[in-house]
Design a protein around this motif. Structure first.
Motif, short mmCIF file in Angstrom:
data_model
loop_
_atom_site.label_atom_id
_atom_site.label_comp_id
_atom_site.label_asym_id
_atom_site.label_seq_id
_atom_site.Cartn_x
_atom_site.Cartn_y
_atom_site.Cartn_z
N UNK A 105 46.82 34.54 41.03
CA UNK A 105 47.65 35.43 40.22
C UNK A 105 48.12 36.74 40.92
N UNK A 106 48.79 37.43 40.27
CA UNK A 106 49.57 38.74 40.81
C UNK A 106 48.34 39.81 40.66
N UNK A 107 47.64 39.93 39.71
CA UNK A 107 46.44 40.75 39.66
C UNK A 107 45.09 39.72 39.58
N UNK A 108 44.13 40.46 39.99
CA UNK A 108 42.71 40.15 39.76
C UNK A 108 41.90 40.69 39.08
N UNK A 109 40.98 40.17 38.03
CA UNK A 109 40.22 40.79 37.29
C UNK A 109 38.73 40.17 37.49
N UNK A 110 37.69 40.76 37.67
CA UNK A 110 36.44 40.21 37.99
C UNK A 110 35.59 40.46 36.46
N UNK A 111 35.09 39.34 35.98
CA UNK A 111 34.37 39.40 34.81
C UNK A 111 32.92 38.84 35.14
N UNK A 112 31.88 39.74 34.51
CA UNK A 112 30.53 39.03 34.64
C UNK A 112 30.41 37.87 33.70
N UNK A 113 29.54 37.13 34.00
CA UNK A 113 29.56 36.02 33.12
C UNK A 113 28.40 36.33 31.62
N UNK A 114 27.83 37.43 31.87
CA UNK A 114 27.37 37.99 30.71
C UNK A 114 27.87 39.02 29.71
#
Length: 184
Positions: A105-114
């Motif tokens: 992707x052009x942008x990166x987003x971190x999402x925690x699994x909880x």
């Protein structure tokens, strides 16, 4: 001499170029380890984004519960999902790095699994990044861990401007309180 090579000498034909998947606007990276209890809601919130031009990269980091099976079902039902498996737990930083290496992707987003996302958080963050020219867009987040769905704890980014300024030359923006990830 032309600036661009003629089509006949290009590395890819037009047919091959059409077969390449389009680059998503946002890559969501979700490191996963033994979170089967929270994972379905996390994944549903990622797929429910109003910005549909996304890919969701889940890195299972040696889960011993049902997390990997949930991820495999998720990836089988939605083409935007991808599962990478670490057979042995290597830790959160390695899982995130593995996800980043796979991201297109052009942008990166971190999402925690909880955690779960508000449906329009990625659209707002991408719009803010484009309109402000920011290199980083930060949001506040809440993780819902209690049986009732009440916030058991809340992550707050205090002193966000000081934290973001530590990145030096990077331009950074913080979305307002109306864009809190995890708010129902």
């Amino acid at each position: 001499m032309p600036i661009f090579p003629p089509l006949a000498s290009a590395r890819f034909s037009m047919t091959q170029a059409r077969l390449l998947p389009p680059v998503p606007r946002v890559s969501i990276v979700i490191p996963v380890c033994n979170v089967e209890r929270y994972l379905p809601e996390c994944l549903e919130s990622a797929l429910a984004q109003t910005l549909s031009d996304i890919e969701v990269i889940c890195v299972d980091d040696g889960s011993t519960d049902g997390s990997l099976k949930i991820l495999q079902c998720f990836a089988a039902r939605d083409s935007r999902g991808q599962v990478i498996e670490h057979r042995v737990n290597q830790g959160l930083p390695v899982a995130r790095n593995t996800g980043m290496e796979a991201a297109r992707g052009s942008y990166l987003f971190f999402l925690d699994s909880d955690d779960r996302l508000q449906p329009d958080i990625l659209r707002k963050a991408a719009e803010e990044a484009v309109s402000s020219g920011a290199d980083i867009v930060a949001t506040r987040a809440r993780a819902f861990l209690s049986e009732s769905g009440d916030p058991a704890w809340e992550k707050r980014v205090e002193g966000i401007n000081a934290w973001l300024s530590s990145y030096g030359a990077l331009r950074a923006r913080q979305l307002g309180p109306e864009a809190i990830a995890g708010d129902p």
